[in-house]
Design a protein around this motif. Structure first.
Motif, PDB file in Angstrom:
ATOM      1  N   GLN A  26      -0.167  12.682  -5.857  1.00  0.00           N
ATOM      2  CA  GLN A  26      -0.951  12.027  -6.923  1.00  0.00           C
ATOM      3  C   GLN A  26      -2.141  11.343  -6.251  1.00  0.00           C
ATOM      4  O   GLN A  26      -3.173  11.941  -6.072  1.00  0.00           O
ATOM      5  N   GLY A  27      -1.965  10.085  -5.823  1.00  0.00           N
ATOM      6  CA  GLY A  27      -3.068   9.414  -5.130  1.00  0.00           C
ATOM      7  C   GLY A  27      -3.119   9.765  -3.652  1.00  0.00           C
ATOM      8  O   GLY A  27      -4.160   9.610  -3.002  1.00  0.00           O
ATOM      9  N   GLY A  28      -1.995  10.180  -3.095  1.00  0.00           N
ATOM     10  CA  GLY A  28      -1.941  10.549  -1.677  1.00  0.00           C
ATOM     11  C   GLY A  28      -1.857   9.361  -0.739  1.00  0.00           C
ATOM     12  O   GLY A  28      -1.853   9.529   0.487  1.00  0.00           O
ATOM     13  N   THR A  29      -1.740   8.138  -1.270  1.00  0.00           N
ATOM     14  CA  THR A  29      -1.790   6.962  -0.391  1.00  0.00           C
ATOM     15  C   THR A  29      -0.494   6.762   0.401  1.00  0.00           C
ATOM     16  O   THR A  29      -0.483   6.008   1.377  1.00  0.00           O
ATOM     17  N   VAL A  96      -1.282  -4.873  -4.441  1.00  0.00           N
ATOM     18  CA  VAL A  96      -1.152  -3.606  -3.697  1.00  0.00           C
ATOM     19  C   VAL A  96      -2.418  -3.341  -2.873  1.00  0.00           C
ATOM     20  O   VAL A  96      -3.523  -3.300  -3.427  1.00  0.00           O
ATOM     21  N   GLY A  97      -2.234  -3.155  -1.574  1.00  0.00           N
ATOM     22  CA  GLY A  97      -3.270  -2.678  -0.658  1.00  0.00           C
ATOM     23  C   GLY A  97      -4.648  -3.268  -0.911  1.00  0.00           C
ATOM     24  O   GLY A  97      -4.823  -4.477  -1.025  1.00  0.00           O
ATOM     25  N   SER A  98      -5.635  -2.377  -1.005  1.00  0.00           N
ATOM     26  CA  SER A  98      -7.043  -2.747  -1.164  1.00  0.00           C
ATOM     27  C   SER A  98      -7.552  -2.103  -2.456  1.00  0.00           C
ATOM     28  O   SER A  98      -6.843  -1.288  -3.065  1.00  0.00           O
ATOM     29  N   PRO A  99      -8.788  -2.405  -2.869  1.00  0.00           N
ATOM     30  CA  PRO A  99      -9.321  -1.742  -4.076  1.00  0.00           C
ATOM     31  C   PRO A  99      -9.253  -0.213  -3.977  1.00  0.00           C
ATOM     32  O   PRO A  99      -8.957   0.459  -4.971  1.00  0.00           O
ATOM     33  N   GLN A 100      -9.486   0.319  -2.779  1.00  0.00           N
ATOM     34  CA  GLN A 100      -9.443   1.787  -2.623  1.00  0.00           C
ATOM     35  C   GLN A 100      -8.035   2.314  -2.872  1.00  0.00           C
ATOM     36  O   GLN A 100      -7.856   3.346  -3.529  1.00  0.00           O
ATOM     37  N   ILE A 101      -7.028   1.603  -2.346  1.00  0.00           N
ATOM     38  CA  ILE A 101      -5.628   2.035  -2.537  1.00  0.00           C
ATOM     39  C   ILE A 101      -5.251   1.896  -4.010  1.00  0.00           C
ATOM     40  O   ILE A 101      -4.589   2.758  -4.588  1.00  0.00           O
ATOM     41  N   ARG A 102      -5.727   0.816  -4.642  1.00  0.00           N
ATOM     42  CA  ARG A 102      -5.365   0.596  -6.044  1.00  0.00           C
ATOM     43  C   ARG A 102      -6.074   1.581  -6.973  1.00  0.00           C
ATOM     44  O   ARG A 102      -5.604   1.859  -8.064  1.00  0.00           O
ATOM     45  N   ALA A 103      -7.189   2.113  -6.535  1.00  0.00           N
ATOM     46  CA  ALA A 103      -7.892   3.116  -7.350  1.00  0.00           C
ATOM     47  C   ALA A 103      -7.142   4.444  -7.340  1.00  0.00           C
ATOM     48  O   ALA A 103      -7.249   5.240  -8.280  1.00  0.00           O
ATOM     49  N   ALA A 104      -6.376   4.696  -6.289  1.00  0.00           N
ATOM     50  CA  ALA A 104      -5.703   6.000  -6.151  1.00  0.00           C
ATOM     51  C   ALA A 104      -4.194   5.911  -6.372  1.00  0.00           C
ATOM     52  O   ALA A 104      -3.590   6.804  -6.970  1.00  0.00           O
TER      53      ALA A 104
END
Ligand SMILES: Cc1cc2nc3c(=O)[nH]c(=O)nc-3n(C[C@H](O)[C@H](O)[C@H](O)COP(=O)(O)OP(=O)(O)OC[C@H]3O[C@@H](n4cnc5c(N)ncnc54)[C@H](O)[C@@H]3O)c2cc1C
Length: 293
Positions: A26-29, A96-104
């Protein structure tokens, strides 16, 4: 490597039916970290990024429930209008994580990985969420408590997708709090979600990162219900909250690892549970402060 870029759930399920060994992304994180650190190898992937159905959420006013697609990103959970329907989920999403992680990153991925430290999972547990699973031939609904079976283990079958989760809309306080080695970009060393249903008169408390799966502190919940009425705003003294925290801490089975010691985790749970209960009693907003031994 073969990649299926599914655009519908049916397309993704058809690809999994042909090749159940294919990995879903899905997000791949989480998944790409596993790949980058050579912890897993992948021959084929079914990507859900373009499956719009998985990114929808819906409030059922008659059933008083909220259904959240497995691919809805944290960035959407933390903002209006979704945050208003499940405030604890929004609070967890914001950690959760950073804005980039939360976007994915997504709840489907959090459930798929099923780490006891996953920030979405205590919320789903405290809300008694139902996980909706689908394969090409069948659908099934599984209580989140039965879905999680061990450290990074769940009951999802290889040909199934997590399509959504359903949680009740609750009248009353709900909150999430976690501690880690720093204040941001950190995986929980201990976490807790408390949901007060002011109509039913119940308090539900779920604990993260302190057992092989997220656990419910059912003993502490029952003890609290025997001490005070939980209908409407509960009357909670400092002493009652402290004892509630101590009982919650007694129900977890933490380990020592690179993130924390078992002793600190237990202490953190007692403080988190105590603070969440006091917040439920005062209706106060998040107040996360450091926890000293
Ligand atoms: C820098 C960084 C910081 C992070 N911080 C946090 C944090 O603070 N808190 C936290 O909880 N997590 C954190 N994570 C982990 C991760 O972001 C979350 O677990 C996130 O929810 C994973 O979602 P995803 O969509 O990216 O999952 P993916 O990586 O795409 O998938 C994860 C797993 O779930 C499976 N999966 C995904 N979707 C489905 C589906 N619909 N059906 C069936 N299986 C599925 C995949 O096959 C895979 O096994 C962090 C990760 C990174 C890299």
């Amino acid at each position: 490597m073969s990649i299926t870029n599914a655009t519908t759930i049916d397309e993704a399920l058809a690809a999994l039916a042909v090749n159940p060994k294919a990995r879903v992304i899905q997000g791949g994180t989480d998944l790409m970290v596993e790949v980058n650190f050579n912890r897993t190898t992948i021959d084929s992937v079914v990507s859900l990024r373009r499956v719009a159905e998985l990114r929808r959420w819906h409030v059922d006013d008659d059933a008083h429930t909220l259904r959240i697609g497995a691919g809805v990103p944290y960035a959407e959970m933390e903002r209006p209008p979704l945050c208003d329907h499940a405030p604890a989920l929004a609070e967890a999403a914001r950690t959760v994580g950073s804005p980039q992680i939360r976007a994915a990153g997504s709840l489907g991925g959090n459930l798929g990985t099923c780490s006891p430290a996953g920030d979405g999972l205590p919320v789903l547990s405290a809300l008694d969420a139902v996980v909706h699973l689908r394969s090409q031939s069948a659908s099934r609904d599984v209580s989140v408590h039965d879905f999680m079976v061990g450290v990074k283990r769940n009951v999802r079958r290889a040909d199934e997708l997590i399509v959504a989760v359903t949680v009740p809309l609750v009248t009353g306080f709900q909150g999430y709090a976690k501690v880690g080695t720093r204040n941001a970009m950190v995986i929980s060393a201990a976490s807790a979600c408390l949901v007060h249903d002011a109509v039913a008169g119940t308090v539900r408390l779920a604990l993260g990162a302190v057992a092989p799966t997220v656990v419910r502190a059912r003993g502490a919940e029952a003890w609290l219900a025997s001490q005070t009425s939980l209908v409407g705003t509960p009357m909670v003294s400092e002493a009652l909250a402290r004892e509630f925290g101590a009982r919650a801490a007694a129900e977890c089975s933490p380990i020592d690892d690179h993130r924390s010691t078992a002793e600190y985790r237990r202490h953190a749970i007692s403080v988190l549970a105590q603070r969440l209960l006091l917040r439920a009693a005062t209706g106060s907003a998040t107040a996360l402060r450091g926890i000293r031994q």
